[in-house]
Design an enzyme around this catalytic site. Structure first.
Site, PDB file in Angstrom:
ATOM      1  N   TYR A 132      -6.825   4.422  -5.880  1.00  0.00           N
ATOM      2  CA  TYR A 132      -6.778   4.430  -4.420  1.00  0.00           C
ATOM      3  C   TYR A 132      -8.155   4.035  -3.900  1.00  0.00           C
ATOM      4  CZ  TYR A 132      -6.449   6.418   0.315  1.00  0.00           C
ATOM      5  OH  TYR A 132      -6.462   6.608   1.665  1.00  0.00           O
ATOM      6  N   TYR A 168       0.856  -1.198   0.000  1.00  0.00           N
ATOM      7  CA  TYR A 168       0.000   0.000   0.000  1.00  0.00           C
ATOM      8  C   TYR A 168       0.888   1.242   0.000  1.00  0.00           C
ATOM      9  CZ  TYR A 168      -3.857   2.905   2.020  1.00  0.00           C
ATOM     10  OH  TYR A 168      -4.813   3.837   2.296  1.00  0.00           O
TER      11      TYR A 168
END
Lengths: 387, 154
Positions: A339, A288
């Site tokens: 995202y 991430y």
């Protein structure tokens, strides 16, 4: 746990630039859940569990009504946190399914920041009517966003270990390069060069524009069930080999012990203990990227390299493409694909196990997903090919 | 001017008088009003922790008081904000956010701003001392003394 549960289905909406979704956030959640359940070869009435993270809006009772989830008997969310608890949500579903509290748990995350506002603009244009809680300690001095907080950890990490700006650039370059292969990716058709990276404006030093992930609208979901049941369903199961959370010190606080940390040492320790293997056994990894810097720290804390070696570890194209020395963020990640609070990285891990990624690594036995770094608690999950 | 006099005189607020003020509560009132760097200290074990909490993180004790720190510190990290994320800060960028370790409170980091320094010139390892910006909250009428930092040796 320990390989009893698996992901049997994945789904996502089209990903949109922030504010461009034609659907509300709740509609996005419904689309992703429907697609994941369909991908698993199940009916919505088979779903008896729901898990999300950082989601106080798309609540289970509302989803049950909208989707006809008539037998819902397990619903949970992780302790309040952001993308750092993305893999904790997998852990919760794993726990529910492995223990028999539910049979088919859908884990999802939906975001429509056009509808509900952006994380990076907390407070809005109306100003802060008094800074309370952790904002009093930090906001008083202009520390207002995750970018600011992660920049402080990153600056110290780079300083302590003699790491250059190029290491951050390499993370961004790899994500953008891999996104060029992915039709879902919002940055497809917009390749990034080293020159463009360095020429881009600073947001908060040491982060350029391209060190920071965009904010997007969309939703992604995955169906977790037992490996035994998953074997009878159409898709090749992605076994949840391990899923770990590492609870660290309080949100919003800094201390000397954790300065320069991404809060992943504990996560790595728990994950590898549970999995019975180590970093060398990972065939492909999704990290991430809220910002590039904390990814470098998380790589080290998860045990892939030492801080002194991390710049070499990420340089010279070692992260780029399906044949990379270290196959990394193969869908483009938060920076290149979209995202969706990192949940798109879960779905990409499942694709790697199935062999259906647009940046497919050969012979994937173990696929790692690491959730948001720089905030505690961190989390990670390791998926495996079914034996 | 002695150091004490210097502190009493106050310094400008790095982010300007228009920027938001902390909302005072039982945990932060001493820090933002005392005019001395005030950190929470456990009465039983003398552990210093920051930000304050209801329980001592070292011994679990509930009896917590305050340490009047000498206010000497070291820059442990610095990030220079170049993009204002709020209109009220548009004229203030670039500004530096620093994390300062405090000599008489090992392990603690205090978030702050540095007075009178070019943001890009601030380095990890710089020695600093606390200085205070006076402010009055127009809503609550509270008189604040906001700790900031001044470089004493690079």
């Amino acid at each position: 746990m320990h390989g009893k549960a698996a992901i049997a289905g994945i789904g996502e909406t089209t990903y949109y630039k922030h504010g461009e979704s034609p659907h509300t956030e709740f509609q996005l959640a419904c689309i992703a859940i429907r697609r994941a359940v369909e991908d698993a070869g199940l009916a919505l009435t088979d779903v008896d569990g729901l898990v999300s993270f950082m989601d106080q809006r798309n609540v289970p009772v509302r989803l049950a009504r909208a989707l006809g989830l008539t037998e819902l008997r397990f619903a949970a969310t992780t302790w309040a946190a952001g993308g750092n608890s993305m893999a904790s949500a997998i852990q919760l579903a794993d726990a529910a399914v492995s223990s028999g509290h539910a049979r088919h748990v859908v884990v999802f995350r939906a975001l429509a920041q056009g509808q509900f506002g952006r994380f990076g603009q907390a407070g809005g244009s109306g100003g802060y009517a008094g800074l309370s809680g952790s904002l009093a300690w930090n906001g008083t001095y202009g520390m207002l966003t995750a970018a600011h907080q992660c920049a402080l950890h990153t600056a110290r990490f780079l300083h302590d270990h003699g790491i250059s700006q190029e290491a951050l650039c390499e993370i961004a370059l790899a994500c953008y390069a891999n996104a060029q292969r992915n039709p879902r990716a919002l940055r497809r058709g917009k390749p990034l060069t080293r020159e463009a990276y360095h020429a881009s404006r600073w947001i908060v030093k040491p982060f350029h524009l391209y060190d920071c992930c965009p904010e997007n609208d969309g939703a992604a979901a995955a169906v977790v069930t037992t490996l035994e049941r998953a074997r009878d369903l159409p898709q090749r199961p992605a076994t949840i080999v391990a899923a770990a959370t590492g609870i660290g010190p309080q949100y919003g606080a800094f201390d000397m012990q954790h300065l320069g940390s991404a809060f992943y040492r504990q996560v790595g320790k728990h994950l590898w203990e549970q999995a019975g293997c180590g970093p060398a056994d990972v065939d492909v990894a999704q990290f991430y990227e809220n910002f590039t810097g904390p990814v470098l720290i998380a790589l080290c804390e998860m045990g892939f390299c030492a801080p002194e070696g991390v710049e070499e570890f990420v340089s010279d194209g070692r992260l780029v493409g399906p044949d990379a020395a270290f196959p990394f963020n193969t869908s483009g990640g938060n920076l290149g694909e979209a995202y969706i609070h990192g949940f798109e990285l879960v779905n990409e891990s499942v694709r790697q196990i199935r062999g259906t990624s647009t940046c497919q690594v050969k012979k994937v036995e173990r696929a790692l997903v690491v959730a948001g770094p720089g905030y505690a608690p961190g989390s990670a999950a390791l998926f495996g090919a079914p034996s | 001017m002695t150091r004490a006099d210097d502190r009493a005189a106050g310094v400008p607020r790095v982010l300007g008088d228009a920027w938001s003020l902390p909302r005072l509560d039982a945990h932060n009132r001493a820090f933002f009003t005392a005019g001395v760097l005030t950190l929470q200290q456990c009465t039983a074990c003398e552990h210093v922790q920051h930000p304050p909490d209801d329980v001592c993180e070292a011994c679990g004790g509930f009896d917590l008081g305050w340490l009047a720190s000498a206010g000497d510190g070291r820059i442990e990290s610095v990030a220079v904000v170049t993009q204002a994320i709020h209109p009220a800060l548009a004229e203030r960028v670039p500004y530096a956010i620093v994390l300062v370790s405090v000599a008489d409170a090992p392990g603690v980091l205090v978030t702050g701003n540095v007075v009178g320094a070019e943001p890009d010139a601030i380095r990890i390892g710089d020695r600093v001392r606390v200085v205070f910006a006076d402010a009055r909250d127009p809503q609550s009428s509270a008189e604040l003394r906001i700790p900031q930092w001044e470089i004493v040796a690079a």
